[in-house]
Design a protein around this motif. Sequence first.
Motif, PDB file in Angstrom:
ATOM      1  N   TRP A  38     -18.306   1.271 -13.088  1.00 15.41           N
ATOM      2  CA  TRP A  38     -17.601   0.447 -12.098  1.00 15.41           C
ATOM      3  C   TRP A  38     -16.107   0.758 -12.029  1.00 15.41           C
ATOM      4  CZ3 TRP A  38     -14.010  -3.628 -13.102  1.00 15.41           C
ATOM      5  CH2 TRP A  38     -13.640  -4.348 -11.943  1.00 15.41           C
ATOM      6  N   ARG A  39     -15.456   0.880 -13.170  1.00 17.70           N
ATOM      7  CA  ARG A  39     -14.006   1.105 -13.160  1.00 17.70           C
ATOM      8  C   ARG A  39     -13.640   2.413 -12.466  1.00 17.70           C
ATOM      9  NH1 ARG A  39     -12.011  -0.853 -19.227  1.00 17.70           N
ATOM     10  NH2 ARG A  39     -12.603  -3.053 -18.964  1.00 17.70           N
ATOM     11  N   SER A  40     -14.423   3.446 -12.705  1.00 18.28           N
ATOM     12  CA  SER A  40     -14.164   4.724 -12.032  1.00 18.28           C
ATOM     13  C   SER A  40     -14.360   4.595 -10.529  1.00 18.28           C
ATOM     14  CB  SER A  40     -15.084   5.812 -12.583  1.00 18.28           C
ATOM     15  OG  SER A  40     -14.767   6.095 -13.932  1.00 18.28           O
ATOM     16  N   GLY A  41     -15.368   3.807 -10.126  1.00 14.75           N
ATOM     17  CA  GLY A  41     -15.581   3.581  -8.698  1.00 14.75           C
ATOM     18  C   GLY A  41     -14.423   2.843  -8.058  1.00 14.75           C
ATOM     19  N   VAL A  42     -13.899   1.830  -8.762  1.00 20.26           N
ATOM     20  CA  VAL A  42     -12.753   1.089  -8.238  1.00 20.26           C
ATOM     21  C   VAL A  42     -11.525   1.992  -8.146  1.00 20.26           C
ATOM     22  CG1 VAL A  42     -11.149  -0.812  -8.688  1.00 20.26           C
ATOM     23  CG2 VAL A  42     -13.601  -1.143  -9.047  1.00 20.26           C
ATOM     24  N   ARG A  43     -11.318   2.832  -9.162  1.00 21.96           N
ATOM     25  CA  ARG A  43     -10.176   3.755  -9.117  1.00 21.96           C
ATOM     26  C   ARG A  43     -10.289   4.697  -7.920  1.00 21.96           C
ATOM     27  NH1 ARG A  43     -10.467   3.724 -14.874  1.00 21.96           N
ATOM     28  NH2 ARG A  43     -11.845   5.542 -14.882  1.00 21.96           N
ATOM     29  N   ALA A  44     -11.503   5.146  -7.640  1.00 16.41           N
ATOM     30  CA  ALA A  44     -11.702   6.001  -6.467  1.00 16.41           C
ATOM     31  C   ALA A  44     -11.360   5.240  -5.192  1.00 16.41           C
ATOM     32  CB  ALA A  44     -13.142   6.511  -6.416  1.00 16.41           C
ATOM     33  N   GLY A  45     -11.764   3.983  -5.110  1.00 14.84           N
ATOM     34  CA  GLY A  45     -11.419   3.161  -3.953  1.00 14.84           C
ATOM     35  C   GLY A  45      -9.930   2.951  -3.816  1.00 14.84           C
ATOM     36  N   LEU A  46      -9.249   2.796  -4.946  1.00 19.05           N
ATOM     37  CA  LEU A  46      -7.790   2.614  -4.912  1.00 19.05           C
ATOM     38  C   LEU A  46      -7.085   3.863  -4.392  1.00 19.05           C
ATOM     39  CD1 LEU A  46      -7.174   0.698  -8.268  1.00 19.05           C
ATOM     40  CD2 LEU A  46      -6.917  -0.194  -5.941  1.00 19.05           C
ATOM     41  N   GLY A  47      -7.691   5.027  -4.604  1.00 19.00           N
ATOM     42  CA  GLY A  47      -7.108   6.251  -4.057  1.00 19.00           C
ATOM     43  C   GLY A  47      -7.073   6.221  -2.544  1.00 19.00           C
ATOM     44  N   ALA A  48      -8.208   5.802  -1.935  1.00 13.52           N
ATOM     45  CA  ALA A  48      -8.260   5.703  -0.477  1.00 13.52           C
ATOM     46  C   ALA A  48      -7.320   4.623   0.033  1.00 13.52           C
ATOM     47  CB  ALA A  48      -9.694   5.414  -0.029  1.00 13.52           C
ATOM     48  N   MET A  49      -7.249   3.484  -0.687  1.00 16.56           N
ATOM     49  CA  MET A  49      -6.372   2.403  -0.252  1.00 16.56           C
ATOM     50  C   MET A  49      -4.903   2.799  -0.375  1.00 16.56           C
ATOM     51  SD  MET A  49      -6.605  -1.650  -1.171  1.00 16.56           S
ATOM     52  CE  MET A  49      -5.736  -1.714  -2.722  1.00 16.56           C
ATOM     53  N   SER A  50      -4.574   3.593  -1.389  1.00 16.03           N
ATOM     54  CA  SER A  50      -3.198   4.077  -1.531  1.00 16.03           C
ATOM     55  C   SER A  50      -2.807   4.965  -0.356  1.00 16.03           C
ATOM     56  CB  SER A  50      -3.042   4.853  -2.848  1.00 16.03           C
ATOM     57  OG  SER A  50      -3.291   4.020  -3.959  1.00 16.03           O
ATOM     58  N   ALA A  51      -3.763   5.755   0.128  1.00 15.76           N
ATOM     59  CA  ALA A  51      -3.496   6.586   1.304  1.00 15.76           C
ATOM     60  C   ALA A  51      -3.226   5.708   2.525  1.00 15.76           C
ATOM     61  CB  ALA A  51      -4.665   7.523   1.572  1.00 15.76           C
ATOM     62  N   ASP A  52      -3.983   4.600   2.655  1.00 13.88           N
ATOM     63  CA  ASP A  52      -3.728   3.673   3.760  1.00 13.88           C
ATOM     64  C   ASP A  52      -2.338   3.063   3.658  1.00 13.88           C
ATOM     65  OD1 ASP A  52      -6.084   3.649   5.439  1.00 13.88           O
ATOM     66  OD2 ASP A  52      -7.151   2.774   3.755  1.00 13.88           O
ATOM     67  N   ALA A  53      -1.890   2.784   2.433  1.00 14.00           N
ATOM     68  CA  ALA A  53      -0.540   2.262   2.246  1.00 14.00           C
ATOM     69  C   ALA A  53       0.502   3.289   2.698  1.00 14.00           C
ATOM     70  CB  ALA A  53      -0.318   1.881   0.783  1.00 14.00           C
ATOM     71  N   CYS A  54       0.226   4.565   2.427  1.00 12.44           N
ATOM     72  CA  CYS A  54       1.127   5.633   2.892  1.00 12.44           C
ATOM     73  C   CYS A  54       1.153   5.689   4.413  1.00 12.44           C
ATOM     74  CB  CYS A  54       0.692   6.974   2.322  1.00 12.44           C
ATOM     75  SG  CYS A  54       0.890   7.137   0.534  1.00 12.44           S
ATOM     76  N   PHE A  55      -0.020   5.580   5.047  1.00 14.52           N
ATOM     77  CA  PHE A  55      -0.084   5.584   6.506  1.00 14.52           C
ATOM     78  C   PHE A  55       0.672   4.381   7.086  1.00 14.52           C
ATOM     79  CE2 PHE A  55      -4.227   8.050   6.033  1.00 14.52           C
ATOM     80  CZ  PHE A  55      -3.636   9.259   6.365  1.00 14.52           C
ATOM     81  N   LEU A  56       0.593   3.242   6.405  1.00 11.02           N
ATOM     82  CA  LEU A  56       1.324   2.054   6.853  1.00 11.02           C
ATOM     83  C   LEU A  56       2.825   2.329   6.866  1.00 11.02           C
ATOM     84  CD1 LEU A  56       1.614  -0.988   7.512  1.00 11.02           C
ATOM     85  CD2 LEU A  56       1.579  -1.413   5.042  1.00 11.02           C
ATOM     86  N   LEU A  57       3.323   2.940   5.803  1.00  8.64           N
ATOM     87  CA  LEU A  57       4.747   3.257   5.734  1.00  8.64           C
ATOM     88  C   LEU A  57       5.143   4.262   6.812  1.00  8.64           C
ATOM     89  CD1 LEU A  57       5.214   3.544   1.852  1.00  8.64           C
ATOM     90  CD2 LEU A  57       5.826   1.620   3.337  1.00  8.64           C
ATOM     91  N   VAL A  58       4.256   5.238   7.057  1.00  2.00           N
ATOM     92  CA  VAL A  58       4.518   6.228   8.106  1.00  2.00           C
ATOM     93  C   VAL A  58       4.590   5.553   9.477  1.00  2.00           C
ATOM     94  CG1 VAL A  58       3.474   8.156   9.360  1.00  2.00           C
ATOM     95  CG2 VAL A  58       3.556   8.193   6.871  1.00  2.00           C
ATOM     96  N   ALA A  59       3.657   4.618   9.713  1.00  2.00           N
ATOM     97  CA  ALA A  59       3.646   3.908  10.992  1.00  2.00           C
ATOM     98  C   ALA A  59       4.899   3.048  11.147  1.00  2.00           C
ATOM     99  CB  ALA A  59       2.397   3.042  11.099  1.00  2.00           C
ATOM    100  N   LEU A  60       5.298   2.373  10.071  1.00  2.00           N
ATOM    101  CA  LEU A  60       6.494   1.536  10.121  1.00  2.00           C
ATOM    102  C   LEU A  60       7.753   2.369  10.357  1.00  2.00           C
ATOM    103  CD1 LEU A  60       5.790  -0.959   7.188  1.00  2.00           C
ATOM    104  CD2 LEU A  60       5.857  -1.495   9.627  1.00  2.00           C
ATOM    105  N   ALA A  61       7.747   3.582   9.830  1.00  2.00           N
ATOM    106  CA  ALA A  61       8.915   4.455   9.986  1.00  2.00           C
ATOM    107  C   ALA A  61       8.949   5.139  11.343  1.00  2.00           C
ATOM    108  CB  ALA A  61       8.928   5.499   8.873  1.00  2.00           C
ATOM    109  N   GLY A  62       7.876   4.989  12.123  1.00  2.00           N
ATOM    110  CA  GLY A  62       7.846   5.603  13.448  1.00  2.00           C
ATOM    111  C   GLY A  62       7.479   7.069  13.443  1.00  2.00           C
ATOM    112  N   VAL A  63       6.998   7.578  12.303  1.00  2.00           N
ATOM    113  CA  VAL A  63       6.630   8.988  12.213  1.00  2.00           C
ATOM    114  C   VAL A  63       5.290   9.251  12.881  1.00  2.00           C
ATOM    115  CG1 VAL A  63       6.305  10.919  10.593  1.00  2.00           C
ATOM    116  CG2 VAL A  63       7.897   9.085  10.046  1.00  2.00           C
ATOM    117  N   ALA A  64       4.536   8.176  13.172  1.00  2.00           N
ATOM    118  CA  ALA A  64       3.205   8.330  13.755  1.00  2.00           C
ATOM    119  C   ALA A  64       3.235   9.137  15.045  1.00  2.00           C
ATOM    120  CB  ALA A  64       2.580   6.961  14.008  1.00  2.00           C
ATOM    121  N   THR A  65       4.274   8.937  15.853  1.00  2.00           N
ATOM    122  CA  THR A  65       4.350   9.651  17.129  1.00  2.00           C
ATOM    123  C   THR A  65       4.484  11.154  16.921  1.00  2.00           C
ATOM    124  OG1 THR A  65       6.735   9.241  17.165  1.00  2.00           O
ATOM    125  CG2 THR A  65       5.333   7.693  18.358  1.00  2.00           C
ATOM    126  N   VAL A  66       5.105  11.563  15.800  1.00  2.00           N
ATOM    127  CA  VAL A  66       5.253  12.992  15.516  1.00  2.00           C
ATOM    128  C   VAL A  66       3.888  13.628  15.313  1.00  2.00           C
ATOM    129  CG1 VAL A  66       6.210  14.682  13.913  1.00  2.00           C
ATOM    130  CG2 VAL A  66       7.524  12.627  14.499  1.00  2.00           C
TER     131      VAL A  66
END
Length: 216
Positions: A38-66
């Motif tokens: 289970w813990r390894s599965g959750v860590r794998a899920g956190l990897g994908a969620m961390s990427a979403d957090a990066c996309f959120l920051l990119v969207a907030l910074a306005g880089v999405a249009t680039v």
Amino acid sequence: MVGMVGGGLVGIVLGLSLAAPPGPMNAVIAEESTVRGWRSGVRAGLGAMSADACFLLVALAGVATVIRDAPRLRIGMMALGGLLMVYFSIGAARSARGSFVDHEIGESKGFRKTFALALTNPYQVLWWLTVGVALLDPGTITVAVPAIGDVSIRTGNAAIVIGFFAGIGLWITLFPLALSRASRRIDGFAPLIAGTSALVLAGFGLVFLYRAIALL
């Protein structure tokens, strides 16, 4: 107050809608959960969620249009994502063979795998370039809620963002839990899931590579 609660609920639903459908990320989460626990599965899920957090920051910074205005960049991301999926499918296939012998196999690399796959997944990027950006822009949307009726929800507020990541958090916690418990109770479940994950990753990888080549 209703608008804030509704925004949180909408965020949870959107988070689940992005995290739950079958795909490469869930294939890795499934492999890690059944083969390494289970813990390894959750860590794998956190990897994908961390990427979403990066996309959120990119969207907030306005880089999405680039990214949106750079088709060559999107093609490159699709090709890279496809190569990574094919490469990770080989590891999943090895896990399927090894899990017949030992349940705890090697070091868990699920976080790094899903993080890399999510960052190069053009569909996840497209979601943030469209739905994600729209939710961050101030405005209102009307949602039909059973037993309540139409509810006006303000976009561009913290409730939707918090709800979104709460929805992802629910999925990456409960999905690995269900799979890890099943793997302990059912003989042969772990290699079956690992083998299926290998096929899913290879299939998506080949499709991504084909589409990237077709768009050149």
